[in-house]
Write a protein that holds these residues in place. Sequence first.
Motif, PDB file in Angstrom:
ATOM      1  N   ASP A 138      34.836 -45.984  78.824  1.00 27.03           N
ATOM      2  CA  ASP A 138      34.538 -44.765  78.061  1.00 27.03           C
ATOM      3  C   ASP A 138      35.799 -43.939  77.828  1.00 27.03           C
ATOM      4  O   ASP A 138      36.036 -43.437  76.724  1.00 27.03           O
ATOM      5  N   GLY A 139      36.599 -43.791  78.877  1.00 27.82           N
ATOM      6  CA  GLY A 139      37.816 -42.981  78.762  1.00 27.82           C
ATOM      7  C   GLY A 139      38.815 -43.565  77.783  1.00 27.82           C
ATOM      8  O   GLY A 139      39.444 -42.835  76.998  1.00 27.82           O
ATOM      9  N   LEU A 140      38.971 -44.871  77.799  1.00 23.76           N
ATOM     10  CA  LEU A 140      39.900 -45.524  76.869  1.00 23.76           C
ATOM     11  C   LEU A 140      39.419 -45.394  75.431  1.00 23.76           C
ATOM     12  O   LEU A 140      40.201 -45.100  74.518  1.00 23.76           O
ATOM     13  N   GLU A 141      38.122 -45.623  75.223  1.00 21.22           N
ATOM     14  CA  GLU A 141      37.584 -45.526  73.861  1.00 21.22           C
ATOM     15  C   GLU A 141      37.676 -44.101  73.333  1.00 21.22           C
ATOM     16  O   GLU A 141      37.979 -43.880  72.151  1.00 21.22           O
ATOM     17  N   GLN A 142      37.442 -43.124  74.184  1.00 19.51           N
ATOM     18  CA  GLN A 142      37.564 -41.726  73.765  1.00 19.51           C
ATOM     19  C   GLN A 142      38.996 -41.372  73.384  1.00 19.51           C
ATOM     20  O   GLN A 142      39.227 -40.483  72.558  1.00 19.51           O
TER      21      GLN A 142
END
Length: 244
Positions: A138-142
Motif C-alpha cells: 500500500d505504501g509503495l503504491e501510494q
Amino acid sequence: MSDSQPPHVNDPNDEQALERIADATPSRLGVGRSGTRPRTSSVLSFRADHARARDAVLTQVSDEAIEEAGLLRIQSRVSDQDEYLARPDLGRQIDDDTAARIRDECVRNPDVQIVVCDGLSSTAVETNVSDLLPMLVDGLEQRGFEVGTPLFVKFGRVDVMDAIGETLGATSVVNLVGERPGLNTAQSLSAYFVYEPREGKPTAKKSVISNIHDDGLPAVEAGAQILSLVERAHEKQGSGIDLS
C-alpha cells in the motif's frame, strides 16, 4: 525487575546495579548458580529457547500463511532442508523453469519487486509478514511505485533477490527474510534491498533493515523505514554504499 530476567546472584556487591543491567538486556546475566551447577530454572529456560530456535530453522512456512499473504510460491534450486543448510549457493539461485514461470505469471519490469524468503526462520516469516507486507504494498503504491507480483521463495537465501529481480527486469527488490534465530528470539525478520539487481552484485551494494520483531523493531516502524529507504534509493539510483 523483568520476570524473564530475575537476578539470582547471591549477595551481589551492588544489587540495584545488577537489576538495572539485567533489565536493560535480554541476555542471560546474573543467572547465578546452585553450588557448582546452573540453577534448574536457568537450564530449563535455555533448553526451551534452544528448542524454539531449532524449530524456527527446521519447520517450514505453512501453506496457509503463504496463501493468506497472497504470495506466488516458487522454490530456489535447493531440493530439501538438508541441502538448504549445506548449500547456501543453491538458495541464491532459481532454475530455468522457475525463471520462465515467473516471466509468464508475474508483473514484468516493476519499480519494486517484493520477495519473501523463509531463510533460517519460518517463525519470523509467519509472525511478521502478515502485518508488514500489506503495509509495504500500500505504501509503495501510494508513493507512485509500480509493485511487482509478491513472491514467496521456499529455501531462499538473501541473494535470490538478484536472480529474481534480473529475470523480471525490476528496478529494485525488497527481500523479507527470516533471520538465523538466537536464544533471545526466533522471530527476527530482515528486509534486504537492492537497486538494479543482477546476479553476482556485491553485498556492499545492498542495504538492510534488521531485527524486525515485537521486541526489536516493530513491523509498523520497520515498514516506514523500508518505504523511506526505497524512496531514497530510487532518488539516488543506488543502494548499499551508493547511498553513503
